[in-house]
Structures are given as structure tokens and as C-alpha cells.
Design an enzyme around this catalytic site. Structure first.
Site, short mmCIF file in Angstrom:
data_model
loop_
_atom_site.label_atom_id
_atom_site.label_comp_id
_atom_site.label_asym_id
_atom_site.label_seq_id
_atom_site.Cartn_x
_atom_site.Cartn_y
_atom_site.Cartn_z
N LYS A 63 -29.62 30.89 20.86
CA LYS A 63 -29.94 29.59 20.24
C LYS A 63 -29.51 29.59 18.77
CE LYS A 63 -34.63 31.06 19.16
NZ LYS A 63 -35.96 31.23 19.74
N TYR A 303 -31.35 28.17 -14.14
CA TYR A 303 -32.35 27.10 -14.29
C TYR A 303 -33.74 27.65 -14.57
CZ TYR A 303 -29.10 23.73 -12.13
OH TYR A 303 -28.04 22.93 -11.84
C1 LIG Z 1 -36.30 32.52 20.20
C2 LIG Z 1 -36.93 32.75 21.49
C3 LIG Z 1 -36.86 34.00 22.11
C4 LIG Z 1 -36.29 35.22 21.43
O1 LIG Z 1 -37.21 35.67 20.48
P1 LIG Z 1 -36.90 36.99 19.63
O2 LIG Z 1 -38.14 37.23 18.84
O3 LIG Z 1 -35.74 36.63 18.75
O4 LIG Z 1 -36.58 38.04 20.59
C5 LIG Z 1 -37.37 34.11 23.38
N1 LIG Z 1 -37.94 33.06 24.00
C6 LIG Z 1 -38.05 31.85 23.43
C7 LIG Z 1 -38.69 30.73 24.14
C8 LIG Z 1 -37.55 31.65 22.16
O5 LIG Z 1 -37.66 30.45 21.58
#
Ligand SMILES: *Cc1c(COP(=O)(O)O)cnc(C)c1O
Length: 451
Positions: A63, A303
Site C-alpha cells: 500500500k 526560520y
Molecule cells: C499496513 C497493514 C499491514 C502491514 O502492517 P506492517 O506493520 O507494516 O507489517 C497489514 N494489514 C493491514 C490491514 C494493514 O493496513
């Protein structure tokens, strides 16, 4: 000659060299992603669940543009490492993977986030993408799309075992089961899986959190029992993220869903370091310095005057800022500055004539740039405009003194995930070791991105 704090990249040949030089001209920072590290991390995670014939498959969670590493290259590296599933939150990214050429013969793809009123369910079904359902309206919408397309939708039933985000609560689950069984017997829904997400599996030192995870597991099993009783037993149960893939073998079930582990990080420093878990961070973020100059003691930097030069020193502009995804919370303050407090800015590996040293973001991170206090005279250190510095990389041991995304997370008061996921795409992504991919897969990469 400019100094280079980055490793000697293993560039494949002339084309790779041209791509590297083009990227340097295009932008004064580059994110270099090692496909071999991604492949090896996935292969290790597959080993952790018992290998390819263990009955537990592994999903590479890609993702958010593969946590900033590049969606398609990271997905291909995950497949090369033995992942048989890919997962994206946004349905758009699931479709991009299929359109890139990753067919259902290569990987199952699951997507779990959409606005049920507008989601492209028909397109997802046509592209053999598994869909998560976690609301009553969502079930109806997916079933309606499947009926229109004339093909059953493969669905995974999301249950809220205690995370408090998506999924059916125990209270509403009978209503969900009534719909699911009706649509399953009509043949419009194929109930493939049952799944849920863990809230605190990444802090094994916290007893309360361990107990909360135990409770989530029990709740998860109770949901499974209810599905079985309703006559729709899930074929594939999945609950484990990276943390639980690494530290809770008893809940691997038929599938685990590591994300951050694929990119080479442990989920929380409470679990230790990546190397403790056989993981190697895959991304190095490097930049080329802009203006390098001498400033006198007392000179304000950036800044808000939150950092004043403590002695006569030199500064260097590092030409990336919060518009690149460098967190403004990784700004550096010193007691001489307007806030009167010390806050260590993000660490940067700098090469000097005496070897590498860590300098820090000094003063506020700006939109396109930040300033490094070199804590010495640039002319004596041999530091010049155009030198390459490294913000974070795999770590490469104490001697190498290379910061990691965990170090930046500490400076920015966040988690490593946000450090690499926030990096904007105006920073070129370049890929090392593309030869770990089969030839047909290499053809799916942007040829200008391959080193
Ligand atoms: C992001 C996500 C994962 C992976 O999580 P990690 O901590 O990066 O291993 C697994 N399942 C779902 C539903 C997620 O949103």
C-alpha cells in the site's frame, strides 16, 4: 572531486550509470531502493512462516506506493522473494498492479479500503482482485457489482477483533452473516477469507499490550466459529502483520500480511533492530549539498532562530525539505536559540577528509531545504557544494555510522513508516540489483529508474 558519504553503488553498466547521472541532474536528492534487499526480506519472511509449503502464504503489503519504495518494483521484488499475495489499502493501487501486468496467475491481490458508494467494484472483480467487506452496505454493493458483471466476487470478511477501525463488531455480525450466506448461496459472493488487524503486537515488552493482542486473537477465533456455524467457513484466515509474523507463530493461520518487514524495518524499536530479525532496510536517501559557507558564532540559522551557531562554524544547505516529506518536526534547536531548548535535528552522514561524521539538521526544516551545522570549518573538513550526504540507509554498522529511518523517526517523533512513506515522488526513485527479477519483470520497470 566532491566527497561522497554514500556507498559505492553497484551500478549494472553504462545504462545504469547514465540513469544515475540523469537523476543527479534532475534533482538534488535520490531515493535508492535495493531490490535484492526487498527480495531477501520477503524470502526471509516466507522462511519465518515455515517456507512455501507450510500452509501459510505471505502477502507483501505494498500500500501507499509500497511505503514510498515504488509500487510495481517493490511488488515484483516481493514476488521474487516468494510472496504469493499482494495487498493494497486503496483499490486504485490494486488495479495499477494488475494493469502493470501482475496477473492472477502470479499473485492474489487483496484491497481493503474504498468508499462503498463509489468504489470500482466491477473493475476489481473483472481484474480478479479480492475485496475486503466490513460493512453491511459494503456487502450489498459488492454483491450488486458481482451480479452485474456476472461473476462471483472473492471477498474477505473483515472483523473488528479490537483494533477499532474497519470491520464488523461482534454485535452486528449476525446481520452480516445473514447477508453473506444469502449472497454466497446465490453464487454472487465467494467467501474466501476472514481477517482482522492487530493494534499493539509490536511492543512485546508491554504486558498490557501482550494481553490486548491475546484478547484480539480470542475474539478473532470467536468470529471464525460464527462463520463456520453459519455455513460459510473462511478458507483463508489472516491476522498477522510484520510484528506478529515475526513474534507470534501461533497466529500465522493460512496467510500473514507483513508490510514494514518487507522494506527491512522492525515495526517498533521496542522489538530491537532490523538485523535482530534478519531484515535489511532497502532504501537509502541521499542528497547533494547546496551552498556551503562560513558563519560566525551567534549567527541565527533558518526560520524562527531556534538554532544559533555556538561557535564560528560552516553550514551547508541540504536541498530537501518538508515539501519532499522531510518532517518539520525533525528540526534542530539549541539552547542559544529562541526556544532555549535542545532538540536534536535529523541526522545526516557527511564525508570529510578525516572520514565520515554525523551532522544534524540545524534550525527549522524549510519547504525545499534545511541547513546542516558542520561544526567545523568546511575548508578544513574538505566539504564542498555538490558533496553527497546520506540521510538514512540500511545502517551499515557502528563504524559506517549511517543513520536509519528509525533514527529519523526518533528525531521527528514519529515511526519509520512515516519517514519513507512521506517522501514525495519528485525525489527520483532508483533501483539497484534489478537482476534479482526475472527478465520479463525487469521489463515492467521504468527503464530510466534502473541503476
Ligand atoms: C499496513 C497493514 C499491514 C502491514 O502492517 P506492517 O506493520 O507494516 O507489517 C497489514 N494489514 C493491514 C490491514 C494493514 O493496513
Amino acid at each position: 572531486m566532491t566527497l561522497n558519504a554514500a556507498p559505492q553503488w553497484r551500478i549494472s553498466g553504462e545504462q545504469g550509470q547514465r540513469n544515475y547521472e540523469r537523476a543527479l541532474r534532475r534533482y538534488p536528492a535520490q531515493a535508492i531502493v535495493d531490490l535484492k534487499a526487498l527480495r531477501d526480506n520477503m524470502a526471509h519472511l516466507v522462511d519465518v512462516v515455515g517456507g512455501p509449503n507450510s500452509g501459510t502464504a505471505v502477502m507483501g503489503v505494498v500500500k501507499a506506493d509500497a511505503y514510498g519504495h515504488g509500487l510495481v518494483p517493490a511488488a515484483l521484488a516481493a514476488l521474487a522473494g516468494g510472496a504469493t499475495w499482494l495487498g493494497t489499502a486503496q483499490s486504485h493501487e490494486a488495479l495499477v498492479l494488475r494493469k502493470a501486468g501482475i496477473g492472477p496467475d502470479r499473485a492474489h491481490i487483496l484491497t481493503w479500503l474504498y468508499n462503498g458508494a463509489e468504489a470500482p467494484f466491477g473493475e476489481l472483480i473483472e481484474n480478479d482482485i479480492d475485496i475486503s467487506v466490513g460493512s453491511l452496505d459494503g456487502i450489498d454493493a459488492v454483491a450488486a457489482a458481482a451480479r452485474t458483471i456476472g461473476r462471483p466476487a472473492r471477498v474477505h470478511v473483515k472483523v473488528d477483533s479490537g483494533f477499532g477501525r474497519n470491520g464488523f463488531t461482534p454485535q452486528i455480525f449476525d446481520a452480516a452473516l445473514a447477508k453473506l450466506t444469502r449472497y454466497a448461496s446465490e453464487g454472487v459472493l465467494d467467501i474466501v477469507g476472514q481477517w482482522s488487524h492487530l493494534a499493539v503486537a509490536d511492543m512485546p515488552s508491554n504486558e498490557e499490550f501482550v494481553a490486548a493482542t491475546d484478547a484480539q486473537v480470542e475474539n478473532f477465533k470467536a468470529f471464525t466459529a460464527r462463520m463456520e456455524k453459519a455455513g460459510i467457513p473462511p478458507r483463508i484466515r489472516h491476522l498477522a502483520n510484520t510484528a506478529a509474523t515475526l513474534n507470534r507463530p501461533e497466529i500465522h493461520f493460512e496467510l500473514t500480511r507483513p508490510g514494514v518487514g518487507l522494506y527491512g524495518y522492525e515495526p517498533d524499536p521496542d522489538m530491537g533492530e532490523p538485523s535482530d530479525w534478519g531484515l535489511t532496510p532497502a532504501m537509502t536517501l541521499q542528497a547533494q549539498l547546496g551552498t556551503v559557507k562560513d558563519v560566525e558564532a551567534g549567527h541565527g540559522i533558518s526560520y524562527g532562530r531556534t538554532y544559533l551557531a555556538e561557535e564560528d562554524t560552516s553550514t551547508a544547505v541540504m536541498p530537501v525539505g518538508y515539501a519532499d516529506g522531510i518532517h518539520r518536526s525533525a528540526s534542530g534547536f539549541n539552547t542559544a536559540g529562541a526556544k532555549g531548548i535542545v532538540h536534536l535535528g535529523g541526522p545526516v552522514r557527511l564525508m570529510t577528509v578525516d572520514g565520515p561524521r554525523i551532522v544534524r539538521v540545524s534550525g527549522r526544516v524549510c519547504m525545499d531545504q534545511c541547513v546542516l551545522d558542520l561544526r567545523g570549518k568546511a575548508s578544513e573538513l574538505g566539504v564542498r557544494e555538490g558533496d553527497t550526504v546520506v540521510l538514512f540507509g540500511p545502517g551499515r554498522g557502528e563504524v559506517y555510522a549511517e543513520p536509519t529511518a528509525d533514527d529519523w523517526a526518533r528525531a521527528a517523533d514519529t515511526i519509520s513508516y512515516e519517514i519513507f512513506t512521506c517522501l514525495r515522488n519528485r525525489i527520483p526513485r532508483l533501483y539497484l540489483n534489478a537482476d534479482v527479477l526475472p527478465e520479463a519483470d525487469r521489463a515492467m520497470l521504468d527503464p530510466e529508474s534502473v541503476l
